[in-house]
Design an enzyme around this catalytic site. Sequence first.
Site, PDB file in Angstrom:
ATOM      1  N   ASN A 207       0.844  -1.205   0.000  1.00 25.39           N
ATOM      2  CA  ASN A 207       0.000   0.000   0.000  1.00 25.39           C
ATOM      3  C   ASN A 207       0.874   1.247   0.000  1.00 25.39           C
ATOM      4  O   ASN A 207       2.092   1.157   0.012  1.00 25.39           O
ATOM      5  CB  ASN A 207      -0.959  -0.025   1.205  1.00 25.39           C
ATOM      6  CG  ASN A 207      -0.201  -0.051   2.515  1.00 25.39           C
ATOM      7  OD1 ASN A 207       0.485   0.898   2.871  1.00 25.39           O
ATOM      8  ND2 ASN A 207      -0.299  -1.154   3.246  1.00 25.39           N
ATOM      9  N   PRO A 302      -2.559 -11.499  10.613  1.00 28.14           N
ATOM     10  CA  PRO A 302      -2.768 -11.264  12.053  1.00 28.14           C
ATOM     11  C   PRO A 302      -2.895  -9.769  12.317  1.00 28.14           C
ATOM     12  O   PRO A 302      -2.301  -8.959  11.602  1.00 28.14           O
ATOM     13  CB  PRO A 302      -1.488 -11.817  12.689  1.00 28.14           C
ATOM     14  CG  PRO A 302      -0.467 -11.824  11.595  1.00 28.14           C
ATOM     15  CD  PRO A 302      -1.222 -12.029  10.311  1.00 28.14           C
ATOM     16  N   ILE A 304      -1.731  -6.978  14.460  1.00 29.72           N
ATOM     17  CA  ILE A 304      -0.598  -6.786  15.377  1.00 29.72           C
ATOM     18  C   ILE A 304      -1.025  -5.950  16.586  1.00 29.72           C
ATOM     19  O   ILE A 304      -0.725  -6.286  17.732  1.00 29.72           O
ATOM     20  CB  ILE A 304       0.579  -6.134  14.616  1.00 29.72           C
ATOM     21  CG1 ILE A 304       1.039  -7.124  13.547  1.00 29.72           C
ATOM     22  CG2 ILE A 304       1.718  -5.776  15.554  1.00 29.72           C
ATOM     23  CD1 ILE A 304       1.777  -6.520  12.402  1.00 29.72           C
TER      24      ILE A 304
HETATM   25  O1  C5P Z   1      -7.996  -2.301  11.338  1.00 32.57           O
HETATM   26  P1  C5P Z   1      -7.351  -1.048  10.861  1.00 32.57           P
HETATM   27  O2  C5P Z   1      -6.307  -1.303   9.808  1.00 32.57           O
HETATM   28  O3  C5P Z   1      -8.278   0.029  10.473  1.00 32.57           O
HETATM   29  O4  C5P Z   1      -6.587  -0.480  12.172  1.00 32.57           O
HETATM   30  C1  C5P Z   1      -5.546   0.383  12.107  1.00 32.57           C
HETATM   31  C2  C5P Z   1      -4.654   0.202  13.309  1.00 32.57           C
HETATM   32  O5  C5P Z   1      -4.410  -1.169  13.546  1.00 32.57           O
HETATM   33  C3  C5P Z   1      -3.280   0.795  13.088  1.00 32.57           C
HETATM   34  O6  C5P Z   1      -2.782   1.180  14.356  1.00 32.57           O
HETATM   35  C4  C5P Z   1      -2.486  -0.353  12.533  1.00 32.57           C
HETATM   36  O7  C5P Z   1      -1.099  -0.200  12.772  1.00 32.57           O
HETATM   37  C5  C5P Z   1      -3.069  -1.518  13.292  1.00 32.57           C
HETATM   38  N1  C5P Z   1      -3.082  -2.786  12.561  1.00 32.57           N
HETATM   39  C6  C5P Z   1      -2.218  -3.801  12.941  1.00 32.57           C
HETATM   40  N2  C5P Z   1      -2.266  -5.019  12.299  1.00 32.57           N
HETATM   41  C7  C5P Z   1      -3.153  -5.232  11.313  1.00 32.57           C
HETATM   42  C8  C5P Z   1      -4.043  -4.212  10.916  1.00 32.57           C
HETATM   43  C9  C5P Z   1      -3.971  -2.998  11.557  1.00 32.57           C
HETATM   44  O8  C5P Z   1      -1.399  -3.597  13.841  1.00 32.57           O
HETATM   45  N3  C5P Z   1      -3.173  -6.411  10.705  1.00 32.57           N
END
Ligand code: C5P
Length: 395
Positions: A207, A302, A304
């Site tokens: 991305n 996963p 994180i």
């Molecule tokens: O679920 P979403 O991507 O909208 O959430 C964003 C937040 O979750 C950010 O802090 C991003 O770093 C974290 N995130 C993560 N692992 C993922 C997806 C998002 O740590 N697989």
Amino acid sequence: MSEKRVLLIVGGGIAAYKALELTRLLRKAGIGVRPILTKAGAEFVTPLSLSALAEDRVYSELFSLTDEAEMGHIELSRSADLVVVAPATADLMAKAANGLAGDLAATTLLATDKPVLMAPAMNVRMWEHAATRRNLATLKADGVAFVGPDEGAMACGEFGFGRMAEPAAIFEAILGMLQGGPLKGRHVLVTAGPTAEALDPVRVLTNRSSGKQGFEIAGALARLGARVTLVAGPVGLPTPAGVTRVDIESAREMLAACQQALPADAAVCVAAVADWRPDEAFGIKLKKGKDGPPVLTLVENPDILATLAAHTPTRPKIVVGFAAETNDVEMHAKAKLTRKGCDWIVANDVTQPGVMGGADNTVMIVSKAGVERWDRAGKDEVAMKIAQRIAQDLA
Ligand code: C5P
């Protein structure tokens, strides 16, 4: 702080004018400034300006009878708690990296037994030149700390990395080094940048995340004294001063690197982690063929942030998530706070021009305590405010 002293080496670059403002900030904070002005530096600012702001005399000559009678260059190099080079030109960096001692500034850098902080300033091509890269790596390995350079328009008309960090940022870095900072003894984990999910050995799903905000946060935390582990996806950004960087590609690698970095007092998940990855990464390059394009099956990565927020027994005391939203920012951020189990969400509206990949950010902080809206500011300023807030909450 009145007893603290900085030996400020001012090199020859247009950014030398910012060294005057830096001197003013330091003096205002009660920090002593003893200036060394290189010959080239004196082409840009006068000894009189520097001396007046520093409230001290300016040293310039290596073989000056008067200077040496008053204070020898060895003594000068030890006369402060910290040596700061601002601007650190390509020439000064090259001299220091190679141990040259042809003038007072270089000799001082070779003779000092004090910590050194450099604020590089040069043309983007000079900054990116292989020689400067080598010198930077050598100086870092020698324990020199760096602040900046920033990206932006330059006096020479070009654009890129090479602008000296702003005086306020250098000042913060100096304070961090002199005081130990409010995050001294703390370990903070930061994720930044995109992830890249392999499809085959040459293709990835990724991305547009630039990694800028996460790198700024890692740098700000380090300036406040924290030990910082920055787990970074593929970005071309320089590692902020004093930060330990672990480069990864996929979300699963990012999670493993984060888990390995625990325990941490706080975790700040800024990375734009790919939600899905191809269910299979082919070992050889996929070829075009008569069967038409391949059909990709995606599986979920996963999370994180959620994993760190639920980590037992080593859950960081503060877990911060980010939310990039295009509508109903507050509502989505509140829902994300609950879903991820984190302590705050830093939410931004990515439809605002310049947020994705740009230098500025307008954020709101959503926590159980409520919602705070911060004014639009540079990503470096937002980063410092977040770092300061983490320091407050950990205190
Ligand atoms: O679920 P979403 O991507 O909208 O959430 C964003 C937040 O979750 C950010 O802090 C991003 O770093 C974290 N995130 C993560 N692992 C993922 C997806 C998002 O740590 N697989």
